[in-house]
Design a protein around this motif. Structure first.
Motif, PDB file in Angstrom:
ATOM      1  N   MET A 154      73.357  46.302  36.614  1.00  0.00           N
ATOM      2  CA  MET A 154      73.669  45.587  37.833  1.00  0.00           C
ATOM      3  C   MET A 154      74.350  44.277  37.464  1.00  0.00           C
ATOM      4  N   THR A 155      75.225  43.838  38.293  1.00  0.00           N
ATOM      5  CA  THR A 155      75.926  42.579  38.071  1.00  0.00           C
ATOM      6  C   THR A 155      74.998  41.412  38.340  1.00  0.00           C
ATOM      7  N   SER A 156      75.499  40.201  38.137  1.00  0.00           N
ATOM      8  CA  SER A 156      74.672  39.019  38.351  1.00  0.00           C
ATOM      9  C   SER A 156      74.516  38.668  39.832  1.00  0.00           C
ATOM     10  N   ARG A 157      75.239  39.338  40.713  1.00  0.00           N
ATOM     11  CA  ARG A 157      75.091  39.045  42.143  1.00  0.00           C
ATOM     12  C   ARG A 157      73.746  39.573  42.633  1.00  0.00           C
ATOM     13  N   ASN A 158      73.287  39.022  43.734  1.00  0.00           N
ATOM     14  CA  ASN A 158      72.023  39.462  44.313  1.00  0.00           C
ATOM     15  C   ASN A 158      72.150  40.876  44.872  1.00  0.00           C
ATOM     16  N   PRO A 159      71.069  41.655  44.808  1.00  0.00           N
ATOM     17  CA  PRO A 159      71.099  42.986  45.434  1.00  0.00           C
ATOM     18  C   PRO A 159      71.397  42.848  46.925  1.00  0.00           C
ATOM     19  N   ALA A 160      72.234  43.735  47.436  1.00  0.00           N
ATOM     20  CA  ALA A 160      72.670  43.630  48.828  1.00  0.00           C
ATOM     21  C   ALA A 160      72.167  44.770  49.705  1.00  0.00           C
ATOM     22  N   THR A 161      71.568  45.796  49.100  1.00  0.00           N
ATOM     23  CA  THR A 161      71.065  46.934  49.873  1.00  0.00           C
ATOM     24  C   THR A 161      69.668  47.297  49.376  1.00  0.00           C
ATOM     25  N   PHE A 162      68.971  48.097  50.166  1.00  0.00           N
ATOM     26  CA  PHE A 162      67.650  48.558  49.757  1.00  0.00           C
ATOM     27  C   PHE A 162      67.726  49.320  48.436  1.00  0.00           C
ATOM     28  N   ASP A 163      68.686  50.224  48.309  1.00  0.00           N
ATOM     29  CA  ASP A 163      68.812  51.000  47.076  1.00  0.00           C
ATOM     30  C   ASP A 163      69.065  50.089  45.870  1.00  0.00           C
ATOM     31  N   GLU A 164      69.866  49.042  46.044  1.00  0.00           N
ATOM     32  CA  GLU A 164      70.103  48.093  44.958  1.00  0.00           C
ATOM     33  C   GLU A 164      68.820  47.337  44.612  1.00  0.00           C
ATOM     34  N   LEU A 165      68.027  46.975  45.620  1.00  0.00           N
ATOM     35  CA  LEU A 165      66.751  46.322  45.360  1.00  0.00           C
ATOM     36  C   LEU A 165      65.819  47.242  44.569  1.00  0.00           C
ATOM     37  N   MET A 166      65.782  48.506  44.947  1.00  0.00           N
ATOM     38  CA  MET A 166      64.945  49.469  44.224  1.00  0.00           C
ATOM     39  C   MET A 166      65.376  49.579  42.768  1.00  0.00           C
ATOM     40  N   ALA A 167      66.675  49.569  42.525  1.00  0.00           N
ATOM     41  CA  ALA A 167      67.182  49.660  41.154  1.00  0.00           C
ATOM     42  C   ALA A 167      66.984  48.348  40.395  1.00  0.00           C
ATOM     43  N   TRP A 168      67.015  47.229  41.096  1.00  0.00           N
ATOM     44  CA  TRP A 168      66.928  45.895  40.488  1.00  0.00           C
ATOM     45  C   TRP A 168      65.516  45.522  40.077  1.00  0.00           C
ATOM     46  N   CYS A 169      64.530  45.866  40.905  1.00  0.00           N
ATOM     47  CA  CYS A 169      63.177  45.341  40.660  1.00  0.00           C
ATOM     48  C   CYS A 169      62.627  45.859  39.332  1.00  0.00           C
ATOM     49  N   SER A 170      61.803  45.012  38.719  1.00  0.00           N
ATOM     50  CA  SER A 170      61.262  45.371  37.411  1.00  0.00           C
ATOM     51  C   SER A 170      59.747  45.233  37.331  1.00  0.00           C
ATOM     52  N   LYS A 171      59.121  44.633  38.343  1.00  0.00           N
ATOM     53  CA  LYS A 171      57.671  44.399  38.276  1.00  0.00           C
ATOM     54  C   LYS A 171      56.915  44.981  39.455  1.00  0.00           C
ATOM     55  N   THR A 172      57.282  44.552  40.675  1.00  0.00           N
ATOM     56  CA  THR A 172      56.502  44.935  41.847  1.00  0.00           C
ATOM     57  C   THR A 172      57.389  45.259  43.040  1.00  0.00           C
ATOM     58  N   ALA A 173      56.887  46.179  43.853  1.00  0.00           N
ATOM     59  CA  ALA A 173      57.486  46.487  45.151  1.00  0.00           C
ATOM     60  C   ALA A 173      56.330  46.680  46.120  1.00  0.00           C
ATOM     61  N   GLU A 174      56.243  45.808  47.106  1.00  0.00           N
ATOM     62  CA  GLU A 174      55.143  45.840  48.061  1.00  0.00           C
ATOM     63  C   GLU A 174      55.703  46.051  49.460  1.00  0.00           C
ATOM     64  N   HIS A 175      55.096  46.985  50.157  1.00  0.00           N
ATOM     65  CA  HIS A 175      55.636  47.414  51.451  1.00  0.00           C
ATOM     66  C   HIS A 175      54.575  47.288  52.540  1.00  0.00           C
ATOM     67  N   TRP A 176      54.909  46.540  53.573  1.00  0.00           N
ATOM     68  CA  TRP A 176      54.091  46.480  54.796  1.00  0.00           C
ATOM     69  C   TRP A 176      54.633  47.525  55.761  1.00  0.00           C
ATOM     70  N   GLU A 177      53.810  48.451  56.215  1.00  0.00           N
ATOM     71  CA  GLU A 177      54.143  49.355  57.317  1.00  0.00           C
ATOM     72  C   GLU A 177      53.249  48.977  58.481  1.00  0.00           C
ATOM     73  N   LEU A 178      53.873  48.577  59.583  1.00  0.00           N
ATOM     74  CA  LEU A 178      53.121  47.983  60.684  1.00  0.00           C
ATOM     75  C   LEU A 178      53.209  48.754  61.990  1.00  0.00           C
ATOM     76  N   ARG A 179      54.006  49.774  62.050  1.00  0.00           N
ATOM     77  CA  ARG A 179      54.211  50.489  63.304  1.00  0.00           C
ATOM     78  C   ARG A 179      53.325  51.727  63.373  1.00  0.00           C
ATOM     79  N   ASP A 180      52.975  52.112  64.572  1.00  0.00           N
ATOM     80  CA  ASP A 180      52.193  53.331  64.783  1.00  0.00           C
ATOM     81  C   ASP A 180      53.079  54.551  64.995  1.00  0.00           C
TER      82      ASP A 180
END
Length: 171
Positions: free
Chosen positions: A1-27
């Motif tokens: 990945m380049t030095s720019r910030n991730p711009a999409t969910f898929d880029e965030l998934m590829a970028w992260c290296s430690k934790t991914a925490e998800h709140w699901e709040l809808r019924d």
């Protein structure tokens, strides 16, 4: 990945290296890609896997590189049909290495954000927005670490109170 910030969910998934925490709040969620699986589940047919096409392989790849995934589902009781469907199909995402805990909505009053979201590596917040009919309407990514810190602290507090999937009774 380049030095720019991730711009999409898929880029965030590829970028992260430690934790991914998800709140699901809808019924409920109106996810067109899940319609066939939801119908199969309603008929009692085995094996619907709403995560199979894209998400589960992304999680498995991230877990393989050391990312810890935690999903927190805040639900109303009695459970809606959609929440029961989520509960019954959660095993598929557990198989990918994600941890899932459940908590009843009254147990988290004052601690829950207003929108579904992900926090990646305690840095990026991926907000998900939905209309009143439970249809996804868009997302925004923030890199304000103070916002991420507040959300992570709330997440950790609720996570410690929540019930692991294997022990949660859907009712």
């Amino acid at each position: 990945m380049t030095s720019r910030n991730p711009a999409t969910f898929d880029e965030l998934m590829a970028w992260c290296s430690k934790t991914a925490e998800h709140w699901e709040l809808r019924d409920g969620y109106d996810v067109p890609e899940e319609a066939d699986d939801l119908d199969r589940w309603r008929r009692g047919e085995p094996g619907p896997d709403p995560y199979r096409d894209n998400f589960r392989p992304m999680v498995a790849a991230a877990v393989a590189r050391g990312v810890a995934f935690r999903r927190l589902r805040v639900v109303s009781m009695p459970a809606t049909e959609y929440v029961r469907y989520e509960y019954d199909t959660t095993g598929h995402i557990l198989d990918s290495g994600e941890q899932v805990r459940w908590i009843k909505r009254p147990d988290v009053v004052g601690l829950v954000p207003a929108n579904d979201l992900w926090v990646f590596d305690g840095r990026f917040v991926h907000w998900g927005f939905f209309d009143p009919a439970n249809r996804f309407t868009g997302a925004r990514i923030d890199d304000d670490t103070s916002t991420a810190d507040v959300i992570r602290n709330a997440f950790d507090s609720v996570w410690s109170q929540a019930t692991p999937h294997a022990d949660f009774e859907i009712g």
